[in-house]
Design a protein around this motif. Sequence first.
Motif, PDB file in Angstrom:
ATOM      1  N   LEU A 297       0.821  -1.208   0.000  1.00  0.00           N
ATOM      2  CA  LEU A 297       0.000   0.000   0.000  1.00  0.00           C
ATOM      3  C   LEU A 297       0.856   1.260   0.000  1.00  0.00           C
ATOM      4  N   SER A 298       1.926   1.270   0.786  1.00  0.00           N
ATOM      5  CA  SER A 298       2.795   2.450   0.807  1.00  0.00           C
ATOM      6  C   SER A 298       3.493   2.624  -0.533  1.00  0.00           C
ATOM      7  N   GLU A 299       3.833   1.519  -1.184  1.00  0.00           N
ATOM      8  CA  GLU A 299       4.465   1.583  -2.506  1.00  0.00           C
ATOM      9  C   GLU A 299       3.486   2.154  -3.536  1.00  0.00           C
ATOM     10  N   ILE A 300       2.234   1.764  -3.464  1.00  0.00           N
ATOM     11  CA  ILE A 300       1.215   2.276  -4.390  1.00  0.00           C
ATOM     12  C   ILE A 300       1.044   3.781  -4.200  1.00  0.00           C
ATOM     13  N   LYS A 301       0.971   4.213  -2.953  1.00  0.00           N
ATOM     14  CA  LYS A 301       0.807   5.637  -2.684  1.00  0.00           C
ATOM     15  C   LYS A 301       2.015   6.425  -3.186  1.00  0.00           C
ATOM     16  N   LYS A 302       3.198   5.837  -3.035  1.00  0.00           N
ATOM     17  CA  LYS A 302       4.414   6.515  -3.471  1.00  0.00           C
ATOM     18  C   LYS A 302       4.453   6.650  -4.992  1.00  0.00           C
ATOM     19  N   ARG A 303       3.955   5.662  -5.704  1.00  0.00           N
ATOM     20  CA  ARG A 303       3.995   5.662  -7.167  1.00  0.00           C
ATOM     21  C   ARG A 303       2.756   6.282  -7.821  1.00  0.00           C
ATOM     22  N   GLU A 304       1.808   6.710  -7.003  1.00  0.00           N
ATOM     23  CA  GLU A 304       0.552   7.223  -7.544  1.00  0.00           C
ATOM     24  C   GLU A 304       0.777   8.451  -8.438  1.00  0.00           C
ATOM     25  N   HIS A 305       1.667   9.333  -8.024  1.00  0.00           N
ATOM     26  CA  HIS A 305       1.973  10.533  -8.798  1.00  0.00           C
ATOM     27  C   HIS A 305       3.466  10.576  -9.049  1.00  0.00           C
ATOM     28  N   TYR A 306       3.840  10.976 -10.249  1.00  0.00           N
ATOM     29  CA  TYR A 306       5.256  11.067 -10.592  1.00  0.00           C
ATOM     30  C   TYR A 306       5.773  12.454 -10.234  1.00  0.00           C
ATOM     31  N   ASP A 307       6.875  12.486  -9.508  1.00  0.00           N
ATOM     32  CA  ASP A 307       7.543  13.741  -9.200  1.00  0.00           C
ATOM     33  C   ASP A 307       8.854  13.783  -9.961  1.00  0.00           C
TER      34      ASP A 307
END
Length: 68
Positions: free
Chosen positions: A29-39
């Motif tokens: 879940l934390s990985e999904i949240k981290k990859r949700e938006h590209y910075d």
Amino acid sequence: MPSVKVKDSESFESALKHFKKQCEREGILSEIKKREHYDKPSIKKKKKIIAARKKAVKRSRPAPKPAK
């Protein structure tokens, strides 16, 4: 990839609970949240600098006095 083997006597709710717990342990879940938006790398660098400043300010504050 998390997987759960469901026993004959096990209910769907308990199997789902086991699956969610396993996903949480593996950090999906934390990985999904981290990859949700590209910075962009420049934005990541700015965020890192801002976080370091906030942390330094927080550390430099005096500790609250204990209540009597």
